[in-house]
Design a protein around this motif. Structure first.
Motif, PDB file in Angstrom:
ATOM      1  N   UNK A 173      58.360   6.144  52.437  1.00 18.90           N
ATOM      2  CA  UNK A 173      58.744   4.782  52.791  1.00 18.90           C
ATOM      3  C   UNK A 173      58.811   4.611  54.306  1.00 18.90           C
ATOM      4  N   UNK A 174      58.220   3.546  54.806  1.00 17.55           N
ATOM      5  CA  UNK A 174      58.262   3.295  56.237  1.00 17.55           C
ATOM      6  C   UNK A 174      59.617   2.679  56.590  1.00 17.55           C
ATOM      7  N   UNK A 196      62.237   0.119  58.192  1.00 16.45           N
ATOM      8  CA  UNK A 196      62.134  -1.324  58.383  1.00 16.45           C
ATOM      9  C   UNK A 196      63.005  -1.760  59.545  1.00 16.45           C
ATOM     10  N   UNK A 213      64.114  -7.618  59.171  1.00  8.83           N
ATOM     11  CA  UNK A 213      63.251  -7.595  57.980  1.00  8.83           C
ATOM     12  C   UNK A 213      64.044  -7.160  56.766  1.00  8.83           C
ATOM     13  N   UNK A 220      64.546  -9.194  53.458  1.00  7.59           N
ATOM     14  CA  UNK A 220      64.093  -8.582  52.227  1.00  7.59           C
ATOM     15  C   UNK A 220      65.223  -8.465  51.217  1.00  7.59           C
ATOM     16  N   UNK A 243      46.410  -8.187  25.322  1.00  8.68           N
ATOM     17  CA  UNK A 243      45.748  -7.004  24.764  1.00  8.68           C
ATOM     18  C   UNK A 243      44.574  -7.402  23.859  1.00  8.68           C
ATOM     19  N   UNK A 247      41.694  -8.534  26.108  1.00 13.61           N
ATOM     20  CA  UNK A 247      41.029  -7.422  26.794  1.00 13.61           C
ATOM     21  C   UNK A 247      40.136  -6.673  25.808  1.00 13.61           C
ATOM     22  N   UNK A 265      19.774   3.385  40.382  1.00 21.44           N
ATOM     23  CA  UNK A 265      19.717   4.121  41.624  1.00 21.44           C
ATOM     24  C   UNK A 265      20.856   5.155  41.720  1.00 21.44           C
ATOM     25  N   UNK A 287      33.043  11.980  41.999  1.00 17.24           N
ATOM     26  CA  UNK A 287      33.081  12.228  43.440  1.00 17.24           C
ATOM     27  C   UNK A 287      34.216  11.447  44.074  1.00 17.24           C
ATOM     28  N   UNK A 288      34.647  11.914  45.232  1.00 20.15           N
ATOM     29  CA  UNK A 288      35.715  11.213  45.941  1.00 20.15           C
ATOM     30  C   UNK A 288      35.087  10.186  46.860  1.00 20.15           C
ATOM     31  N   UNK A 289      35.814   9.097  47.081  1.00 20.74           N
ATOM     32  CA  UNK A 289      35.333   8.079  48.018  1.00 20.74           C
ATOM     33  C   UNK A 289      35.424   8.586  49.443  1.00 20.74           C
ATOM     34  N   UNK A 290      36.426   9.402  49.676  1.00 19.81           N
ATOM     35  CA  UNK A 290      36.634   9.894  51.040  1.00 19.81           C
ATOM     36  C   UNK A 290      36.691  11.407  51.023  1.00 19.81           C
ATOM     37  N   UNK A 336      38.068  15.165  51.566  1.00 26.48           N
ATOM     38  CA  UNK A 336      39.419  15.717  51.394  1.00 26.48           C
ATOM     39  C   UNK A 336      39.645  16.818  52.422  1.00 26.48           C
ATOM     40  N   UNK A 367      43.080  15.797  44.182  1.00 30.13           N
ATOM     41  CA  UNK A 367      42.436  14.554  43.739  1.00 30.13           C
ATOM     42  C   UNK A 367      42.301  14.585  42.224  1.00 30.13           C
TER      43      UNK A 367
END
Lengths: 233, 342
Positions: free
Chosen positions: A1-2, A4, A8, A12, A47, A50, A83, A132-135, A137, A143
């Protein structure tokens, strides 16, 4: 947690108080049952919708791309392949090239099984899944991946997964223990769909590079999953 | 965060999105009956929930505002297109304190402007490829494809009820119609798309379905209630217009399920008339019956329950994310939906 800023936090907490009041109001026993009824009814509708959407999409896929017909003709499949699947096939081939004798033995054994099976009955083309990972590691990172298995025949199928190590550049590898497959063994009933989870936990001493691992079913050559991950320092 | 701060944030995101819309409008003829109208219509304003939710979800999940701007532009263009066509279909007179587009021009021109807006919404989706890459851009394209499909299906359900003068609707029918017509495109997909962008496609978007559904339904019921009891100037549409239009709201469904048989016959007869033959006095009588049978209170309570359920979903999903203004914005939109006056 950042952390505050104080103002704020004040604002909040005002919103949170209002939110708490609303939730508290709903918890009042007199109206709890009406609220529950409304929410249950709403959830049921969601449900159903969907499920109807998934069914309709599958029917469209079936009409647009006749999977059974295409699977019986591998050349046609290659002509129509998308592709991203090309990329997956390329990666798969790269992975196979890089794998050690252990994997070569495994693929030879799988091919032998598939050839035997082809002699008896026309089997669909192998389905290849790419994880596969998007970024990239970093060493020590984890992951989670998931893929879905669907048994489209009228027979139940037993699946027992086996995995290779992750093979990287210059003969580097990461032990297969870094991969945890859940469930490792399962039985798919006819027309059943099951999700499989793969957790990758990179060791802290993993070297940078692109790694590939192969996950297969020891009983069924049709299941082939390639996991591709880029490790950065 | 208070309501003013929430509205200021929504206004900021809305203004950025509006700027983006104008960037996509071709600077060429025909201007008078197409591009000028297309450029002016979104300037009417609005609450900006859709771009706001999309951008806020993106940023709450660690993304940048610029990454979500093309998708926000697409959502807002499609929303405006829906409004123009919706007003034609409903034969409405006012939208955002101004005459509806088909009233100020004509039906044919309004439909064509709406069509152009829909087509214009495709280009920012294409441009997403440059910012987000092929995979995420295609995922968002499919999100929008689903969103539009659901919306037109929901609209068809409602139009069908009016055409057939359906009188035996249940609350579940209403919830289904609202899910399809409103929730997917007002809340569910804007949040899903924002989260997909913020996580670079690494989130399961389905986890936002209930949150967006509860939010959207609560919002729509509240909107329908305000159509009957709000201050017309603040609300921006004619009060009671929904009754004149024969809109199947939760209040009307509740009333028709609880009133006496002779009253039901009167209501059915009123609804069977063409819109322009319906009288204000009869609409007011139906409004009175809604008060008498507690239909408006029932709808308000239902909206409250659903907003509570939305808050619970929000805390479940977002509590693990770091605190941020954008996270607070989404929370406050839910709270606002319960407290708003217009």
């Amino acid at each position: 947690m950042a952390a505050k800023k104080p103002n704020e936090q004040k604002k909040s907490s005002g919103s949170r108080k209002l939110a708490d009041d609303i939730l508290k109001g709903i918890k009042n026993e007199e109206i709890l049952s009406s609220a529950q009824k409304v929410i249950n009814s709403a959830v049921n509708v969601l449900e159903e919708e969907i499920a109807a959407g998934i069914l309709a999409a599958k029917k469209i896929e079936k009409k647009v791309l006749d999977v059974d017909n295409i699977r019986s003709d591998p050349d046609d499949l290659m002509n129509r392949i998308r592709r991203d699947t090309h990329e997956a096939v390329d990666l798969f081939l790269d992975a196979i090239t890089a794998l050690t004798n252990k994997v070569n033995n495994l693929t030879e054994s799988e091919n032998a099984k598939a050839e035997k099976a082809e002699a008896a009955i026309v089997k669909p083309s192998p389905a290849l899944t790419l994880l596969e990972t998007e970024q990239p590691l970093q060493p020590g990172q984890s992951e989670n991946f998931t893929f879905t298995l669907f048994e489209d025949s009228e027979k139940a199928a037993k699946i027992s997964f086996q995995k290779t190590s992750l093979f990287g550049p210059n003969g580097q590898s990461i032990n297969g223990r870094a991969l945890k497959i859940t469930p490792l063994n399962l039985t798919l009933k006819p027309k059943e769909e099951r999700e499989v989870n793969v957790k990758l936990s990179l060791p802290k001493n993993a070297q940078p590079g692109t790694y590939n691992a192969l996950i297969t079913d020891s009983e069924n050559a049709l299941v082939k999953v390639v996991l591709n991950v880029v490790v950065i320092p | 965060m208070d309501t003013l701060s929430m509205k200021a944030m929504l206004a900021d995101y809305g203004a950025e999105t509006l700027k983006g819309i104008h960037n996509y409008i071709p600077d060429k003829e025909p201007r008078a009956y197409l591009y000028n109208l297309l450029a002016e219509y979104p300037n009417r304003g609005g609450k900006g929930f859709r771009p706001g939710l999309c951008i806020a979800a993106c940023k709450a999940f660690g993304g940048k505002q610029d990454d979500a701007s093309n998708s926000a532009v697409c959502l807002e263009l499609l929303h405006n297109a829906f409004l123009i066509h919706d007003d034609v279909e409903d034969e409405s007179f006012f939208r955002r304190n101004k005459p509806t587009l088909h009233q100020s021009t004509n039906t044919a021109i309004a439909i064509n402007v709406g069509d152009a807006m829909q087509v214009l919404g495709l280009y920012p989706l294409f441009k997403n490829r440059e910012v987000l890459g092929d995979k995420v851009a295609m995922q968002i394209f499919m999100e929008v494809q689903h969103m539009v499909t659901e919306s037109v299906e929901g609209q068809a359900m409602e139009l069908g009820w009016r055409k057939d003068n359906t009188a035996n609707l249940m609350e579940a029918d209403y919830l289904r119609m609202i899910l399809k017509k409103t929730c997917w495109y007002t809340c569910i997909h804007p949040i899903r798309i924002g989260a997909i962008i913020g996580t670079k496609g690494r989130v399961n978007p389905e986890k936002f379905d209930r949150l967006g559904y509860f939010m959207g339904t609560s919002f729509q019921i509240q909107d329908d209630v305000l159509n009957l009891i709000a201050d017309e100037e603040k609300y921006g549409k004619e009060i009671g217009g929904d009754i004149l239009e024969g809109k199947r709201t939760l209040m009307l469904i509740h009333l028709m399920a609880t009133c006496k048989p002779e009253e039901l016959r009167t209501i059915s007869k009123f609804l069977s008339l063409p819109i322009r033959q319906r009288k204000n006095a009869d609409a007011l009588e139906i409004l009175e019956l809604m008060h008498t049978y507690g239909s408006i209170t029932h709808a308000k309570n239902t909206a409250q329950y659903l907003a509570g359920a939305a808050l619970k979903e929000f805390y479940t999903i977002f509590s693990r994310l770091p605190d941020s203004e954008d996270k607070s914005l989404i929370e406050n939109i839910i709270i606002y939906m319960i407290d708003r006056e217009y």
